[in-house]
Design a protein around this motif. Sequence first.
Motif, PDB file in Angstrom:
ATOM      1  N   GLY A  10       0.815  -1.224   0.000  1.00 54.21           N
ATOM      2  CA  GLY A  10       0.000   0.000   0.000  1.00 54.21           C
ATOM      3  C   GLY A  10       0.843   1.266   0.000  1.00 54.21           C
ATOM      4  O   GLY A  10       2.065   1.219  -0.165  1.00 54.21           O
ATOM      5  N   GLN A  11       0.148   2.394   0.241  1.00 53.83           N
ATOM      6  CA  GLN A  11       0.840   3.689   0.178  1.00 53.83           C
ATOM      7  C   GLN A  11       1.934   3.835   1.222  1.00 53.83           C
ATOM      8  O   GLN A  11       2.960   4.482   0.978  1.00 53.83           O
ATOM      9  N   LEU A  12       1.739   3.217   2.394  1.00 53.75           N
ATOM     10  CA  LEU A  12       2.756   3.354   3.450  1.00 53.75           C
ATOM     11  C   LEU A  12       4.064   2.717   2.980  1.00 53.75           C
ATOM     12  O   LEU A  12       5.146   3.272   3.159  1.00 53.75           O
ATOM     13  N   PRO A  37      -0.795  -0.390  -4.964  1.00 54.50           N
ATOM     14  CA  PRO A  37       0.062   0.692  -5.448  1.00 54.50           C
ATOM     15  C   PRO A  37       1.505   0.256  -5.744  1.00 54.50           C
ATOM     16  O   PRO A  37       2.094   0.670  -6.744  1.00 54.50           O
ATOM     17  N   ALA A  38       2.074  -0.607  -4.911  1.00 54.60           N
ATOM     18  CA  ALA A  38       3.478  -0.985  -5.099  1.00 54.60           C
ATOM     19  C   ALA A  38       3.693  -1.765  -6.394  1.00 54.60           C
ATOM     20  O   ALA A  38       4.755  -1.689  -7.011  1.00 54.60           O
ATOM     21  N   TYR A  39       2.660  -2.485  -6.823  1.00 55.32           N
ATOM     22  CA  TYR A  39       2.799  -3.311  -8.024  1.00 55.32           C
ATOM     23  C   TYR A  39       3.156  -2.459  -9.236  1.00 55.32           C
ATOM     24  O   TYR A  39       3.955  -2.850 -10.082  1.00 55.32           O
ATOM     25  N   PHE A  40       2.564  -1.256  -9.289  1.00 61.13           N
ATOM     26  CA  PHE A  40       2.772  -0.394 -10.452  1.00 61.13           C
ATOM     27  C   PHE A  40       4.063   0.425 -10.349  1.00 61.13           C
ATOM     28  O   PHE A  40       4.452   1.100 -11.271  1.00 61.13           O
ATOM     29  N   SER A  44       9.973  -5.373  -8.360  1.00 59.45           N
ATOM     30  CA  SER A  44      10.183  -6.416  -7.354  1.00 59.45           C
ATOM     31  C   SER A  44       8.935  -6.585  -6.509  1.00 59.45           C
ATOM     32  O   SER A  44       8.861  -6.118  -5.385  1.00 59.45           O
ATOM     33  N   PHE A  45       7.950  -7.211  -7.102  1.00 57.69           N
ATOM     34  CA  PHE A  45       6.679  -7.393  -6.418  1.00 57.69           C
ATOM     35  C   PHE A  45       6.352  -8.881  -6.403  1.00 57.69           C
ATOM     36  O   PHE A  45       6.286  -9.511  -7.448  1.00 57.69           O
ATOM     37  N   TYR A 356      -1.842   7.972  -4.398  1.00 55.11           N
ATOM     38  CA  TYR A 356      -1.278   6.652  -4.131  1.00 55.11           C
ATOM     39  C   TYR A 356      -1.336   5.685  -5.314  1.00 55.11           C
ATOM     40  O   TYR A 356      -0.826   4.575  -5.226  1.00 55.11           O
ATOM     41  N   GLY A 357      -1.996   6.096  -6.378  1.00 52.04           N
ATOM     42  CA  GLY A 357      -2.026   5.218  -7.553  1.00 52.04           C
ATOM     43  C   GLY A 357      -2.894   3.986  -7.367  1.00 52.04           C
ATOM     44  O   GLY A 357      -2.571   2.923  -7.881  1.00 52.04           O
ATOM     45  N   LYS A 358      -3.985   4.128  -6.625  1.00 53.51           N
ATOM     46  CA  LYS A 358      -4.895   2.978  -6.466  1.00 53.51           C
ATOM     47  C   LYS A 358      -5.785   2.900  -7.699  1.00 53.51           C
ATOM     48  O   LYS A 358      -6.284   3.919  -8.175  1.00 53.51           O
ATOM     49  N   SER A 359      -5.998   1.680  -8.170  1.00 59.50           N
ATOM     50  CA  SER A 359      -6.677   1.564  -9.460  1.00 59.50           C
ATOM     51  C   SER A 359      -8.183   1.777  -9.355  1.00 59.50           C
ATOM     52  O   SER A 359      -8.831   2.108 -10.324  1.00 59.50           O
ATOM     53  N   GLU A 360      -8.729   1.615  -8.143  1.00 60.33           N
ATOM     54  CA  GLU A 360     -10.175   1.805  -8.007  1.00 60.33           C
ATOM     55  C   GLU A 360     -10.472   2.721  -6.832  1.00 60.33           C
ATOM     56  O   GLU A 360      -9.900   2.562  -5.748  1.00 60.33           O
ATOM     57  N   ALA A 361     -11.371   3.683  -7.063  1.00 62.47           N
ATOM     58  CA  ALA A 361     -11.756   4.596  -5.987  1.00 62.47           C
ATOM     59  C   ALA A 361     -13.022   4.090  -5.325  1.00 62.47           C
ATOM     60  O   ALA A 361     -13.992   3.776  -6.008  1.00 62.47           O
TER      61      ALA A 361
END
Length: 392
Positions: A10-12, A37-40, A44-45, A356-361
């Motif tokens: 996540g964002q943290l 978010p980290a995936y994008f 290294s995910f 944070y680049g989350k794909s869904e709001a």
Amino acid sequence: MKTVGVLGGGQLGCMLADALFKLGAKVQFYDPDPTSPAYFRTQSFVQGGWEDKKKLEEFFATSDIVTYEFENVSVNLLEEIVQKTGTQLFPSAQVLATTQNRYLEKTFLKNNDFPVCQFALAKNIHEANIISQKFNFPYIIKTATGGYDGKGQWLIKNKEDFESFIKEISIKFVEIIFEEKIQIELEASCIVARNSNNKAVCLPVFENVHKNHILYNTTLPAHLPISVQEKLKSIALKAANKLNVTGLLTTEFFLSRKINPYYKFECIEGYYIYINEFAPRPHNSGHISLNACNISQFNALAHILLNIPLQTPKLNDGFYCMGNLLGDTWIEQGNKYQLNLNAWEKNPEVIDVVLYGKSEAKKNRKMGHFVTHSLNREQSILDAEKFRSDLN
Ligand code: ADP
Ligand code: MG
């Protein structure tokens, strides 16, 4: 070059990664969600479940050190993997065991004379019925584990509320705790950074406003007498030492002005202080430290993980207000979600926006935050309010 493994994408974790990259470290993430978010943001995910022992073991074995931004992982499993791989987990699985369970957390507070509200555990409906008779309305029920951003919480104002709660939980009972409802004058948090040499430093005390149990604004400096701020810091430091934290420990406080017969602790300048909960990781309120302090919560944690000396974070000049941006502000276009940032042009007091680049709001989902800076406390809050309304 060290590789830091972060449990949770996540964002943290992403903001921690920024601080780690700055110090030349490699970062790998572990999360079940391939849209986190980290995936994008990184190559290294590792996508894996929280119970996937083999994958987690491999993740630990390929990291020099592991930390977490997500708390709901099996402590027994983590302990076993730490033993087997020899890779350290900061903060330790023992710290997580206490902080991920509200009952164990509150019992720790009580046993060590930290200021805590009246609470009780119910392991089944029968116990819940008995305890409900001992608590005065209104009170709060929380699931012992797994809750966040107000999820897994019920405000019980009367008998009817309790009855409908029982109906809801009887479908699948989970352990719950009862808490007296504190008449809160102000909420605050204090982040302690403590390294493996037991050196501990505090970030400045943040003042927090919640709406619907979700953090709305954090302001700095807190509108509290210095003596009260010093007291909060000393309690937070004592807790981090007692729990033997290596990493960050956030302590969330409630401050009340109301005398409470149950309260057996010190009253300072008319404030009755309670610890609400701990988070052994970066905290939402601490995002303000990215702009308002010379060393942010993420910098401090990066120093601890990489074994770089720790310095005391200092507050920059002026007044800051950090506001969360929840999913409600996002506009759906096709299957993409966007925030219209044109409002920023008319709001130069907004010194930073982090998305944070989350794909869904989703309605109450934390999608980003922003920070305002002003020479005056009230103005920094008004500026934040104006930016929010211009975004809508
Ligand atoms: P979470 O894990 O979701 O952050 P918290 O226990 O911190 O859960 O509760 C979220 C918010 O709900 C708190 O910051 C506070 O505003 C309110 N709240 C929680 N417990 C109490 C309480 N015992 N008395 C009054 N308000 C509470
Ligand atoms: Mg909380």
